[in-house]
Design a protein around this motif. Structure first.
Motif, PDB file in Angstrom:
ATOM      1  N   PRO A 263       0.831  -1.214   0.000  1.00 35.56           N
ATOM      2  CA  PRO A 263       0.000   0.000   0.000  1.00 35.56           C
ATOM      3  C   PRO A 263       0.861   1.258   0.000  1.00 35.56           C
ATOM      4  O   PRO A 263       1.831   1.368   0.761  1.00 35.56           O
ATOM      5  N   LEU A 264       0.530   2.194  -0.868  1.00 34.83           N
ATOM      6  CA  LEU A 264       1.217   3.482  -0.927  1.00 34.83           C
ATOM      7  C   LEU A 264       0.297   4.545  -0.355  1.00 34.83           C
ATOM      8  O   LEU A 264      -0.856   4.675  -0.775  1.00 34.83           O
ATOM      9  N   PHE A 265       0.793   5.279   0.590  1.00 39.87           N
ATOM     10  CA  PHE A 265      -0.030   6.271   1.278  1.00 39.87           C
ATOM     11  C   PHE A 265      -0.062   7.569   0.489  1.00 39.87           C
ATOM     12  O   PHE A 265       0.943   8.001  -0.083  1.00 39.87           O
ATOM     13  N   GLU A 266      -1.208   8.182   0.485  1.00 42.94           N
ATOM     14  CA  GLU A 266      -1.394   9.446  -0.226  1.00 42.94           C
ATOM     15  C   GLU A 266      -0.589  10.534   0.476  1.00 42.94           C
ATOM     16  O   GLU A 266      -0.813  10.830   1.648  1.00 42.94           O
ATOM     17  N   GLU A 267       0.359  11.112  -0.257  1.00 39.39           N
ATOM     18  CA  GLU A 267       1.196  12.148   0.335  1.00 39.39           C
ATOM     19  C   GLU A 267       0.606  13.534   0.137  1.00 39.39           C
ATOM     20  O   GLU A 267       0.995  14.476   0.815  1.00 39.39           O
ATOM     21  N   LYS A 268      -0.327  13.642  -0.801  1.00 43.31           N
ATOM     22  CA  LYS A 268      -0.936  14.953  -1.023  1.00 43.31           C
ATOM     23  C   LYS A 268      -1.901  15.272   0.100  1.00 43.31           C
ATOM     24  O   LYS A 268      -2.586  14.410   0.638  1.00 43.31           O
ATOM     25  N   ALA A 269      -1.935  16.535   0.443  1.00 38.08           N
ATOM     26  CA  ALA A 269      -2.821  16.970   1.525  1.00 38.08           C
ATOM     27  C   ALA A 269      -4.276  16.980   1.055  1.00 38.08           C
ATOM     28  O   ALA A 269      -4.570  17.067  -0.149  1.00 38.08           O
ATOM     29  N   ASP A 270      -5.172  16.922   2.001  1.00 39.00           N
ATOM     30  CA  ASP A 270      -6.614  16.993   1.733  1.00 39.00           C
ATOM     31  C   ASP A 270      -6.923  18.364   1.125  1.00 39.00           C
ATOM     32  O   ASP A 270      -6.671  19.402   1.749  1.00 39.00           O
ATOM     33  N   PRO A 271      -7.480  18.404  -0.116  1.00 40.73           N
ATOM     34  CA  PRO A 271      -7.729  19.698  -0.776  1.00 40.73           C
ATOM     35  C   PRO A 271      -8.612  20.636   0.046  1.00 40.73           C
ATOM     36  O   PRO A 271      -8.415  21.864   0.018  1.00 40.73           O
ATOM     37  N   SER A 272      -9.591  20.099   0.771  1.00 41.35           N
ATOM     38  CA  SER A 272     -10.487  20.971   1.544  1.00 41.35           C
ATOM     39  C   SER A 272      -9.733  21.637   2.696  1.00 41.35           C
ATOM     40  O   SER A 272      -9.976  22.819   3.003  1.00 41.35           O
ATOM     41  N   ILE A 273      -8.804  20.909   3.315  1.00 40.22           N
ATOM     42  CA  ILE A 273      -8.024  21.515   4.412  1.00 40.22           C
ATOM     43  C   ILE A 273      -7.056  22.546   3.846  1.00 40.22           C
ATOM     44  O   ILE A 273      -6.858  23.613   4.430  1.00 40.22           O
ATOM     45  N   VAL A 274      -6.465  22.224   2.682  1.00 41.53           N
ATOM     46  CA  VAL A 274      -5.559  23.186   2.034  1.00 41.53           C
ATOM     47  C   VAL A 274      -6.301  24.477   1.729  1.00 41.53           C
ATOM     48  O   VAL A 274      -5.799  25.589   1.974  1.00 41.53           O
ATOM     49  N   THR A 275      -7.524  24.357   1.176  1.00 42.21           N
ATOM     50  CA  THR A 275      -8.334  25.543   0.860  1.00 42.21           C
ATOM     51  C   THR A 275      -8.627  26.351   2.129  1.00 42.21           C
ATOM     52  O   THR A 275      -8.558  27.592   2.125  1.00 42.21           O
ATOM     53  N   TYR A 276      -8.958  25.660   3.204  1.00 43.60           N
ATOM     54  CA  TYR A 276      -9.256  26.336   4.476  1.00 43.60           C
ATOM     55  C   TYR A 276      -8.030  27.098   4.986  1.00 43.60           C
ATOM     56  O   TYR A 276      -8.139  28.260   5.411  1.00 43.60           O
ATOM     57  N   VAL A 277      -6.869  26.470   4.936  1.00 40.84           N
ATOM     58  CA  VAL A 277      -5.640  27.123   5.418  1.00 40.84           C
ATOM     59  C   VAL A 277      -5.328  28.346   4.563  1.00 40.84           C
ATOM     60  O   VAL A 277      -4.969  29.413   5.080  1.00 40.84           O
ATOM     61  N   LYS A 278      -5.486  28.224   3.241  1.00 43.13           N
ATOM     62  CA  LYS A 278      -5.212  29.361   2.357  1.00 43.13           C
ATOM     63  C   LYS A 278      -6.180  30.509   2.631  1.00 43.13           C
ATOM     64  O   LYS A 278      -5.806  31.691   2.554  1.00 43.13           O
ATOM     65  N   GLU A 279      -7.423  30.165   2.936  1.00 47.60           N
ATOM     66  CA  GLU A 279      -8.444  31.188   3.144  1.00 47.60           C
ATOM     67  C   GLU A 279      -8.250  31.944   4.443  1.00 47.60           C
ATOM     68  O   GLU A 279      -8.414  33.173   4.502  1.00 47.60           O
ATOM     69  N   PHE A 280      -7.867  31.263   5.502  1.00 51.93           N
ATOM     70  CA  PHE A 280      -7.865  31.893   6.818  1.00 51.93           C
ATOM     71  C   PHE A 280      -6.476  32.038   7.463  1.00 51.93           C
ATOM     72  O   PHE A 280      -6.348  32.724   8.485  1.00 51.93           O
TER      73      PHE A 280
END
Length: 734
Positions: A263-280
């Protein structure tokens, strides 16, 4: 299934066997080249670790029995790895780590054991090829082979995989590893040599006849490599690597096991959390970047993660700490790279080509032979130089050597936790410390003028503050510390760390990278050299490959930075005030060989009294009349030399040495005949040397063929340096 493969390429024949030994490992091979036999194994745990990183462990181990030896010391078995083993393990790790797929977090251990060794084996290159083969044929999900190639240079020509003797006789040691498509790692060092030209009229060995040193022209130089020459050598290595890696993959496919479905783990961050961090949290991210431009510690990012974790949406959506950390890290990385590529500025406000402010202070430690505090931005190295005698050399044993060797120039690098604001234990040096110290040594050693050097040297770099390339600060500080200790150095050397940020068709080469740019960039590229060329280089490529045109551009940009730093260092070198009172000193002079007994005295009484009175060491060469005096200070050595010269000349006090007119005939008396000539007593009671080549126009077996002790002859002085007087006959004897 047992398989055997034979390869003949790149000036080397190699045989690889698999399926015969170590069959419990995921992959195992036995590589043979001449008398060298290497076992390499690769093992993987089935369960991934919880932390998100690749837990790869590489161990290269040399067995003493491989060379027919029993380990020295009290414990008769292999214990902790030597420096060469550690550096080789690090080289293999840096070459193989990029092959693993992203998101792979299963522990992997690669073990390389040297079972038999031939004297001319390039163990690093063979060990890497063996480790790569074991990994490729295993069921671990790695589908590329790596090849390592060493390039030497002799008589201006590049040589692929030279023998060890040929390598050391040349001027270049370049090691490159890569796949059939991409370069992954480069290490390079210039090999410093000294050219010695002898006047054709003097057919003598200078080591056998030091009295003729003034007739020998010695031209020391540093074998730097020009930027364009380095690109040419790397291009040659790349072709050899492509050939080898392609052949390995084609042939090994027969023995390769089916790859496990890991199994290969997803290294990309959750897009919704990324959007939240960018917004606030973009203001907080920008402030964090400002702080991270001044420190490698990164506490600012941890603070933002804590803030996001405390938000109501994080609790409602049940975001994990790891998800938040990845999202904040991704936003931070995007912002760092966007600033560079789109705005042309870096987190600390510099342009891509700017070097951080530099300050230098030399000989700030009064009891140390030489010291330098080198500060570049938020990176600071305190480098000290200590001089010793032959007994202080570091003894070590090479598995390919028949006897112990001695390291006469040592560079030790220390990285305490407080340099990055961490409360961590200070322990023995790890792989990173050994690697950085080795890089600094490779950069500085070619500049030592070994024709004038008569001391063992230890440089110690204490990293007091770190935010990017403390190894290059060690190079700069080390070069000046050598100068501060009055070590004969041919040229100053400066080092600079380069970086690269690349997105699609946009790229930016960064000069003097800080820790933030090293972490979020695509290349780590350290270049050290003088104003005339490169003496050492280390390069790790993270993005999978780099074009030679881009590499050439990076080298040229590094040269601009190096020259800028060297200009600042040159001004600092001019202001050095040497600690004469603490520097050890040595002086060598010659007397008539029959005078050596006067220096020794009855039963050694005289020489013991001199040693005790002046606190010096005295080495005597009875055959050639050489006297070498070494001691803790120049004043004590000079006083001891004056005392010895007084004993030799009689009366216990130093006589005034007359200054003879060059080429003026005078009568002298043959005082002593030796194999290489005659010592002739001149007016004033001083002796000169009439070399055997000056006694007769034809060859004679011994000076006694034409001269006898007590004979008076007419001579002329050809050169005079204090006690050292070279003579010729005023007229031929035959």
């Amino acid at each position: 299934m047992a398989c055997r493969f034979e390869f003949e390429m790149n000036n080397r024949t190699v045989t690889v066997e698999t399926g015969k030994v170590a069959r419990q490992a995921n992959g195992a091979v036995v590589l043979r080249s001449g008398k060298t036999v290497i076992l390499a194994t690769a093992v993987m745990d089935d369960k991934p670790i919880e932390e998100h990183f690749l837990p790869l462990t590489v161990q290269y181990i040399e067995k003493s029995y491989a060379a027919g030896k029993i380990p020295g010391g009290f414990v008769k078995r292999e214990t902790k790895p030597g420096d060469f083993e550690t550096l080789t393990s690090r080289l293999i790790d840096r070459s193989l780590r990029p092959l693993f797929p992203k998101g792979f977090f299963n522990p992997v251990q690669i073990t390389v054991m040297l079972l038999s060794v031939g004297e001319e084996a390039d163990l690093q290159s063979l060990a890497l090829d063996a480790a790569s083969a074991a990994l490729f044929i295993s069921d671990i999900p790695v589908s590329q082979c790596v090849a390592g190639v060493r390039i030497g240079r002799k008589d201006g020509e590049f040589v692929i995989n030279p023998t060890l003797d040929a390598l050391e006789e040349g001027t270049l040691d370049l090691f490159v590893s890569g796949t059939k498509e991409d370069l992954l790692m480069i290490e390079m060092r210039a090999i410093g040599t000294v050219d010695v030209e002898i006047e054709p009229t003097v057919a003598v060995d200078p080591m056998m006849d030091p009295m003729l040193a003034d007739e020998i022209i010695q031209i020391p130089h540093v074998n730097e490599l020009k930027e364009e020459e380095l690109v040419e050598a790397i291009e040659l290595a790349q072709k050899a690597i492509t050939l080898a890696a392609s052949e390995y993959e084609k042939v090994y496919a027969e023995a390769a096991k089916p790859k496990k479905d890991v199994p290969l783990f997803e290294e990309k961050a959750d897009p919704s959390i990324v959007t939240y961090v960018k917004e606030f949290y973009m203001d907080e991210i920008n402030r964090a970047l400002d702080g991270m431009a001044k420190s490698e510690r990164g506490t600012e990012i941890k603070a933002i993660v804590e803030q996001v974790r405390g938000d109501e949406i994080a609790r409602t959506e049940e975001w994990t700490d790891d998800q938040i950390k990845r999202a904040v890290g991704e936003v931070k990385r995007e912002r760092v790279r966007a600033m560079i590529l789109e705005e042309g500025r870096r987190a600390d406000g510099r342009s891509p080509k700017d070097v951080r402010p530099i300050t230098i202070e030399t000989n700030l430690l009064p009891s140390v032979h030489g010291s330098c505090l080198f500060t570049r931005g938020e990176t600071q190295a305190l480098v000290t130089c200590t001089l010793g005698n032959r007994q202080d050399a570091q003894m070590f044993e090479r598995i390919t050597g028949k006897s112990a060797s001695y390291e006469e120039f040592m560079v030790h690098y220390n990285f305490p936790g407080f340099s990055v604001g961490e409360a961590s234990r200070i322990g023995p040096p790890g792989r990173r410390e050994l690697g950085h110290g080795n890089l600094a040594k490779r950069a500085l050693e070619p500049t030592l003028d070994k024709t004038e050097l008569d001391a063992i040297i230890r440089l110690v770099s204490e990293i007091l503050e770190s935010n990017g390339s403390s190894s290059m600060a060690t190079v700069c500080g080390g070069s000046l510390a050598l100068k501060a200790a009055a070590v004969p150095v041919l040229k100053l050397v400066a080092g600079v760390a380069m970086g690269l940020v690349m997105e699609d068709d946009k790229y930016a080469i960064l000069t003097d990278i800080m820790g933030l740019e090293d972490h979020d960039g695509d290349m780590d590229f350290k270049v050290a050299g003088s104003e005339d060329g490169i003496t050492a280089l280390q390069m790790d490529i993270k993005l999978g490959g780099i074009s030679l045109d881009l590499l050439k551009e990076a080298l040229e940009q590094a040269k601009e930075a190096r020259l800028h730093i060297l200009g600042i260092m040159d001004e600092a070198a001019k202001a050095i005030e040497v600690n004469e009172e603490v520097l050890p000193s040595s002086e060598v002079f010659h007397v008539s060989p029959h005078k050596i007994v006067d220096i020794i005295g009855q039963a050694g009484k005289t020489i013991r009294e001199i040693i005790e009175k002046f606190e010096v060491n005295i080495d005597l060469d009875k055959k050639q009349g050489e006297v070498k005096v070494t001691g803790p200070s120049k004043a004590k050595v000079k006083a001891a030399c004056d005392h010895i010269k007084g004993i030799v000349e009689g009366g216990g006090a130093k006589k005034e040495i007359p200054q003879f007119e060059i080429d003026k005939p005078m009568m002298g008396k043959v005082k002593k005949l030796v194999d290489f000539g005659a010592f002739v007593e001149l007016p004033g009671g001083v002796d000169g040397l009439l070399h055997i080549s000056k006694i007769s126009r034809g060859r004679i077996a011994h000076p006694s063929d034409l001269l006898h002790e007590g004979q008076e002859i007419e001579v002329v002085v050809k050169s005079q340096k204090g006690h050292k007087i070279s003579l010729e006959l005023a007229k031929p004897l035959d």
